[in-house]
Design a protein around this motif. Structure first.
Motif, PDB file in Angstrom:
ATOM      1  N   ALA A   1       1.229   3.628  -3.202  1.00 30.76           N
ATOM      2  CA  ALA A   1       0.769   5.005  -3.076  1.00 30.76           C
ATOM      3  C   ALA A   1       1.894   5.977  -3.390  1.00 30.76           C
ATOM      4  O   ALA A   1       1.689   6.976  -4.071  1.00 30.76           O
TER       5      ALA A   1
ATOM      6  N   VAL B   1       0.838  -1.194   0.000  1.00 28.03           N
ATOM      7  CA  VAL B   1       0.000   0.000   0.000  1.00 28.03           C
ATOM      8  C   VAL B   1       0.868   1.238   0.000  1.00 28.03           C
ATOM      9  O   VAL B   1       0.666   2.172  -0.779  1.00 28.03           O
TER      10      VAL B   1
ATOM     11  N   PRO C   1      -7.277   7.932   0.553  1.00 19.67           N
ATOM     12  CA  PRO C   1      -5.829   8.086   0.454  1.00 19.67           C
ATOM     13  C   PRO C   1      -5.363   9.309   1.244  1.00 19.67           C
ATOM     14  O   PRO C   1      -6.094  10.267   1.454  1.00 19.67           O
TER      15      PRO C   1
ATOM     16  N   ASP D   1      -6.118  -1.932  -9.024  1.00 15.75           N
ATOM     17  CA  ASP D   1      -6.298  -1.690  -7.596  1.00 15.75           C
ATOM     18  C   ASP D   1      -7.348  -2.662  -7.056  1.00 15.75           C
ATOM     19  O   ASP D   1      -8.511  -2.294  -6.873  1.00 15.75           O
TER      20      ASP D   1
ATOM     21  N   GLN E   1     -12.251   1.035   2.806  1.00 16.16           N
ATOM     22  CA  GLN E   1     -10.895   1.501   3.023  1.00 16.16           C
ATOM     23  C   GLN E   1     -10.928   3.005   3.260  1.00 16.16           C
ATOM     24  O   GLN E   1     -11.726   3.720   2.660  1.00 16.16           O
TER      25      GLN E   1
ATOM     26  N   HIS F   1      -5.680   1.236  -2.040  1.00 21.51           N
ATOM     27  CA  HIS F   1      -4.283   1.313  -1.577  1.00 21.51           C
ATOM     28  C   HIS F   1      -3.490   0.036  -1.882  1.00 21.51           C
ATOM     29  O   HIS F   1      -2.511  -0.246  -1.206  1.00 21.51           O
TER      30      HIS F   1
END
Length: 679
Positions: free
Chosen positions: A21, A17, A409, A252, A406, A234
């Motif tokens: 990212a 992740v 971000p 993803d 989730q 992520h």
């Protein structure tokens, strides 16, 4: 195919992740060049293809995107089913800055073909003929896009709620391997990148309105919009494109190796949408469609064509569909005429159903299982059943949570309002913490898929090979006429061919010709004739085995011996007896609780006159059976049992049903003391 980063196990996900990212953030930083305020002239084309029972849901998602686009630009073109035909789409897509497509997806690898088929895969599912319905669809694959479409420089394509485009297959099917998912994403983007697009986004669960706002109002680059999407998990995995060198794939998944519903393909580093400072003279504001009149074969004197499916239409077989045109129309037929066939399954009441056959379950990778049955649309993309009480084939209710939520971000504003199509935050939760709802993806409905085939024959009489559906039942067969490229002629031409109602039989099948009703007398024989036809592709019996006669050597005649005829051979042993199919007739009393002692006779077996009944043949069975002892109303149920003891009725073949009215029998004769029988 090389996968650069992939979450292979849950314990590795946190590391990946961060890595994903950071890496993706670097890409976003390169592409996030300062963009001027939108001037309002970007061309946005929104397409909704026919998806049967999902169509209204897809239209609603498209309407949200259209409403968002019209607040930001004066060039919004809408092409909705039943008028989303290829000629209209082809004309409207030229010079588009943003393309939104919701509809059926047909990608590769898949269970429907062993090789990539660029004419029908990785493109659009559209109406074959305008103004007909929201079910029949024809695929125009990547070859059509590459050959006919030229988008504006830096254009972005948004593929919403498609099967295969983001890596997943169809609802209810097994999770693909990472390599298969990557291939699907790469293939589905290839045709669009060939049109000049710089980015292709595929979202299986999020409506397209979010991306329209992010690209036009916020001036975000495609990669930044994708990274900031509320559906971001992520867990980015990347790969270099094989189909389009110089492009990069980003997937993803929901979790490590599972749930491929988000993808992005970039050609180099895509910049934000650059809106023209003025409206191009060649592009109209709003509206849509094709101004060109579709080609026609109708002229003075044109009359209806004659359509026929000869022989027994057995499920899964390939037959020739015959069309005989009148002389006036035949004189206009071009070379390379193509016929299209759409089989629509009808239920027992004659109503149309759009639901495909259920899948056998996600036991294996569907890409490696060609010929499998289409899945059940009541299964959500996550593989979970639809909520209790939810009718099959309908979108999940608003607010249905995703399997795993989730957080947003890093760097995403916590107070940002939820995008269109997302549930509102509950008390104590920010918008970024609300998991996205699951919007169902429309699975393939093979019953409404139009398949084109070239024709052969004379100018008037044309024949095209046609694959019969694999499920027995009653169908409406609609045949359409297309040019050599597969483009349908106008509606007037299609009216020359009337649909047929076709009874598709199974490989082991029987059809009966019997009276609808009969009248008999209690206790007396009931006589009638019954015709039984083998309308399947499997024989009901086996012929008697033939034992070859032994070859006897004739000894050489000694010199000087007179000639003698050879002795007659001994009779050979009989072969195996023929296997005999039977017609079984049963009485069914329509009285719920008949009086004691009035039960009708049991099952009566009748041997067919021909012990071996081949496909396509029929036999007449003379029936003479006793009637029940009590008057009343009965049904005679006629079944056929094969030589192997298989009941066709138990196998799904409808039995013959004869309604019988049984009248009371005569009173017993009584003799008076004079010996006279009363009249």
């Amino acid at each position: 195919m090389r996968v650069a980063r992939i979450a292979r196990a849950a314990r590795l996900l946190p590391t990946l992740v961060v890595t994903g990212a950071v890496a993706f953030g670097a890409i976003g930083a390169q592409g996030a060049r300062a963009a001027s305020a939108p001037s309002g002239h970007a061309k946005v084309v929104v397409i909704v293809g026919p998806v049967g029972g999902f169509t209204d849901h897809y239209r609603a998602l498209a309407d949200e995107a259209v409403a968002a686009a019209r607040r930001l630009t004066d060039q919004v073109v809408t092409l909705y089913t039943p008028d989303a035909t290829w000629p209209a789409v082809r004309r409207s897509l030229q010079g588009a800055n943003i393309v939104v497509y919701l509809g059926h997806g047909n990608g590769w690898p898949s269970r429907y073909s062993d090789v990539l088929m660029p004419l029908t895969q990785d493109g659009l599912g559209l109406n074959p003929v305008a103004g007909v319905d929201d079910s029949a669809h024809q695929y125009f694959g990547e070859r059509w896009l590459e050959k006919s479409i030229r988008l504006a420089p830096g254009a972005v394509v948004l593929l919403s709620h498609l099967c295969y485009a983001s890596g997943a297959a169809e609802p209810g099917m097994a999770n693909p391997s990472p390599d298969v998912a990557v291939q699907r994403v790469d293939n589905y983007a290839a045709g669009w990148l060939a049109t000049g697009a710089s980015a292709v986004v595929a979202e299986g669960r999020l409506g397209p309105a979010y991306y329209v706002r992010a690209l036009l109002a916020d001036g975000a680059s495609p990669q930044k919009a994708w990274l900031r999407s509320p559906t971001f998990h992520h867990g980015v995995m990347t790969s270099d494109s094989v189909r389009t060198p110089g492009s990069t794939l980003f997937l993803d998944p929901d979790t490590a190796g599972s749930g491929y519903y988000r993808s992005l393909v970039l050609r180099g580093t895509a910049a934000p949408i650059s809106q023209p400072t003025s409206q191009p003279a060649s592009a109209g504001a709003g509206g849509g469609g094709d101004s060109a009149v579709p080609a026609t074969l109708v002229g003075p004197g044109s009359g209806p064509a004659r359509l026929d499916v000869p022989g027994s239409p057995v499920a899964g077989a390939t037959v020739g569909v015959d069309i005989v045109f009148d002389s006036s129309t035949a004189s206009r037929l071009p070379k390379g005429l193509v016929l299209g066939a759409t089989w629509t399954w009808l239920d027992s009441d004659g109503a149309v159903t759009i639901q495909p056959q259920p899948t056998d379950g996600p036991a294996a990778d569907p890409a490696a299982a060609p010929g499998a049955s289409p899945p059940d649309p009541s299964i959500a993309p996550s593989g979970q059943p639809a909520p209790s009480g939810q009718p099959p084939g309908q979108p999940a209710p608003s607010g249905q949570p995703a399997p795993s939520g989730q957080p947003a971000p890093s760097g995403q504003p916590q107070a940002q309002p939820a995008p269109s199509g997302q549930p509102a935050p509950s008390a104590g939760m920010s918008a970024a913490d609300v998991p996205p709802k699951i919007d169902l993806v429309a699975p393939e409905a093979t019953d409404s898929l139009l398949v084109t085939r070239p024709t052969r024959g004379t100018r008037r009489h044309r024949t095209a090979a046609c694959r019969i559906p694999t499920r027995p039942g009653l169908y409406r067969l609609v045949v359409t006429v297309h040019d050599s490229e597969g483009i349908a002629y106008d509606g007037a031409t299609q009216q020359l061919l009337r649909p047929l109602i076709v009874h598709v039989t199974g490989s082991l099948w029987a059809s009966y010709a019997a009276p609808d009703q009969l009248t008999g007398t209690a206790g007396a024989p009931l006589d009638f004739g019954l015709r039984v036809a083998n309308t399947g592709s499997t024989a009901w019996g086996t012929p008697p085995a033939v034992v070859p006669e032994p070859v006897q050597a004739v000894p050489a005649k000694p010199r000087g011996e007179p000639h003698r005829a050879p002795a007659a051979p001994e009779p050979s042993a009989a072969g195996e007896p023929a296997a005999v199919p039977l017609v079984v007739v049963r009485w069914v009393d329509l009285v719920v609780n008949p009086p004691a002692g009035t039960a009708p006779p049991g099952a009566i077996s009748l041997v067919l006159p021909a012990v071996f009944v081949a496909p396509g043949s029929s036999e007449v069975v003379p029936v003479s059976i006793p009637t029940p002892p009590a008057a009343g109303q009965y049904l005679l149920l006629v079944d056929l049992v094969t030589a192997d003891g298989v009941s066709l009725t138990a196998s799904g073949v409808p039995p013959a049903l004869i309604r019988v009215f049984v009248a009371p029998g005569p009173a017993p004769n009584q003799v008076d003391h004079w010996g006279v029988i009363p009249s």
